[in-house]
Design a protein around this motif. Structure first.
Motif, PDB file in Angstrom:
ATOM      1  N   LEU A 183      12.736  -8.208 -12.461  1.00 24.85           N
ATOM      2  CA  LEU A 183      12.801  -8.294 -11.009  1.00 24.85           C
ATOM      3  C   LEU A 183      13.701  -7.179 -10.504  1.00 24.85           C
ATOM      4  O   LEU A 183      14.918  -7.193 -10.716  1.00 24.85           O
ATOM      5  N   SER A 184      13.077  -6.195  -9.878  1.00 28.37           N
ATOM      6  CA  SER A 184      13.818  -5.137  -9.192  1.00 28.37           C
ATOM      7  C   SER A 184      13.896  -5.544  -7.734  1.00 28.37           C
ATOM      8  O   SER A 184      12.866  -5.693  -7.069  1.00 28.37           O
ATOM      9  N   TRP A 185      15.091  -5.736  -7.229  1.00 24.51           N
ATOM     10  CA  TRP A 185      15.275  -6.298  -5.897  1.00 24.51           C
ATOM     11  C   TRP A 185      14.477  -5.525  -4.851  1.00 24.51           C
ATOM     12  O   TRP A 185      14.486  -4.297  -4.807  1.00 24.51           O
ATOM     13  N   GLY A 186      13.768  -6.274  -4.019  1.00 22.46           N
ATOM     14  CA  GLY A 186      13.027  -5.684  -2.924  1.00 22.46           C
ATOM     15  C   GLY A 186      11.687  -5.081  -3.290  1.00 22.46           C
ATOM     16  O   GLY A 186      10.957  -4.623  -2.419  1.00 22.46           O
ATOM     17  N   MET A 220      19.330  -8.583  -0.113  1.00 25.89           N
ATOM     18  CA  MET A 220      19.148  -9.525   0.986  1.00 25.89           C
ATOM     19  C   MET A 220      17.671  -9.887   1.143  1.00 25.89           C
ATOM     20  O   MET A 220      17.311 -11.062   1.324  1.00 25.89           O
ATOM     21  N   GLU A 221      16.796  -8.884   1.055  1.00 29.88           N
ATOM     22  CA  GLU A 221      15.358  -9.120   1.155  1.00 29.88           C
ATOM     23  C   GLU A 221      14.885 -10.060   0.045  1.00 29.88           C
ATOM     24  O   GLU A 221      14.034 -10.931   0.266  1.00 29.88           O
ATOM     25  N   THR A 222      15.439  -9.890  -1.142  1.00 25.65           N
ATOM     26  CA  THR A 222      15.053 -10.718  -2.287  1.00 25.65           C
ATOM     27  C   THR A 222      15.495 -12.159  -2.090  1.00 25.65           C
ATOM     28  O   THR A 222      14.730 -13.104  -2.334  1.00 25.65           O
ATOM     29  N   PHE A 223      16.737 -12.364  -1.643  1.00 26.42           N
ATOM     30  CA  PHE A 223      17.204 -13.720  -1.332  1.00 26.42           C
ATOM     31  C   PHE A 223      16.259 -14.394  -0.329  1.00 26.42           C
ATOM     32  O   PHE A 223      15.848 -15.543  -0.509  1.00 26.42           O
ATOM     33  N   GLU A 224      15.925 -13.671   0.729  1.00 24.22           N
ATOM     34  CA  GLU A 224      15.096 -14.253   1.781  1.00 24.22           C
ATOM     35  C   GLU A 224      13.695 -14.586   1.282  1.00 24.22           C
ATOM     36  O   GLU A 224      13.122 -15.614   1.635  1.00 24.22           O
ATOM     37  N   HIS A 225      13.139 -13.720   0.446  1.00 25.69           N
ATOM     38  CA  HIS A 225      11.783 -13.957  -0.053  1.00 25.69           C
ATOM     39  C   HIS A 225      11.732 -15.168  -0.986  1.00 25.69           C
ATOM     40  O   HIS A 225      10.796 -15.980  -0.913  1.00 25.69           O
ATOM     41  N   LEU A 226      12.712 -15.304  -1.854  1.00 28.39           N
ATOM     42  CA  LEU A 226      12.678 -16.361  -2.866  1.00 28.39           C
ATOM     43  C   LEU A 226      13.065 -17.730  -2.311  1.00 28.39           C
ATOM     44  O   LEU A 226      12.790 -18.750  -2.941  1.00 28.39           O
ATOM     45  N   CYS A 227      13.677 -17.748  -1.142  1.00 24.82           N
ATOM     46  CA  CYS A 227      14.165 -19.009  -0.559  1.00 24.82           C
ATOM     47  C   CYS A 227      13.113 -19.685   0.294  1.00 24.82           C
ATOM     48  O   CYS A 227      12.545 -19.062   1.191  1.00 24.82           O
TER      49      CYS A 227
END
Length: 237
Positions: A135-138, A171-178
């Motif tokens: 997983l590469s963030w974003g 931040m984008e990764t947190f938002e997508h996975l939540c």
């Protein structure tokens, strides 16, 4: 002076209890490893000094200690869980030993050592075999972790915020996975200003609760959940 020592005692006691989870082999062997005790089991972690992400940082120990000592409130049995920035895999291993279905993620250059540690410490010990993947963030978030099929009860993160250039992608990764009911447990060591500014930005999008404050280790542990959008807030009302 005595008063100051009493004020510092709660943090010192907790920090000491956390650091006692770590041990080193009594004999020098062909393979170097660091030992940890969680979930009533010994865990052996191999680090890689040629890669920043393959070194175990104290934030991971703080998060693991919390999970191990709060199993009644945070029962991971049969829960779907993803760890971002898994590094050496200690948090992934402990969550797996505590009964979770874990997806463990990090960058490609970290995965080999991560897979080795996870396999070595979970084989035959867990309800579910943890999955290790890139997983590469974003990047390729919807393609690799589609929202329709990837629902996580928990996101684990330890020391993912520091002076790197990928805070927007994180931040984008947190938002997508939540999803709305996903709980984030996030341990962070404060070093430089980027950590403080990221927390401020994070709080505009997530409800944030401080679970641990360990000034002697410069580490805080947070619990977070996604804020409702305006449309969702109106529907809920």
């Amino acid at each position: 002076m005595i008063i100051e020592e009493q004020d510092e005692a709660p943090d010192a006691e907790l920090a000491t209890a956390i650091m006692k989870r770590h041990f080193r082999p009594s004999l020098i062997k062909t393979e170097a490893w660091e030992g940890y005790t969680f979930a009533d089991l010994e865990i052996k972690i191999k680090e890689s000094t040629d890669c920043y992400g393959a070194v175990l940082w104290p934030s991971a120990m703080v998060l693991c200690h919390f999970l191990d000592t709060h199993q009644e409130k945070y029962n991971l049995v049969d829960k779907n869980l993803i760890e971002i920035g898994a590094g050496t895999g200690l948090v992934t291993i402990v969550c797996s030993l505590l009964g979770a279905k874990v997806t463990s993620t990090d960058l490609p250059d970290v995965l080999s050592n991560l897979r080795y540690n996870v396999s070595r410490n979970t084989r035959g010990r867990c309800r579910y075999e943890p999955q290790v993947t890139e997983l590469s963030w974003g990047q390729q978030l919807e393609e690799r972790f589609p929202r329709a099929s990837c629902h996580y009860d928990y996101i684990m993160a330890a020391d993912v915020v520091y002076a790197h250039p990928y805070l927007d992608e994180l931040m984008e990764t947190f938002e997508h996975l939540c999803s709305q009911d996903t709980v984030i447990l996030w341990a962070m060591r404060f070093r430089l200003d980027p950590e403080n500014s990221f927390v401020d930005r994070f709080q505009t999008r997530f409800h944030l609760e401080e679970l641990y404050d360990l000034p002697s280790l410069r580490i805080k542990l947070y619990r977070a959940q996604k804020k409702l959008s305006q449309s969702q807030s109106g529907a809920a009302a």
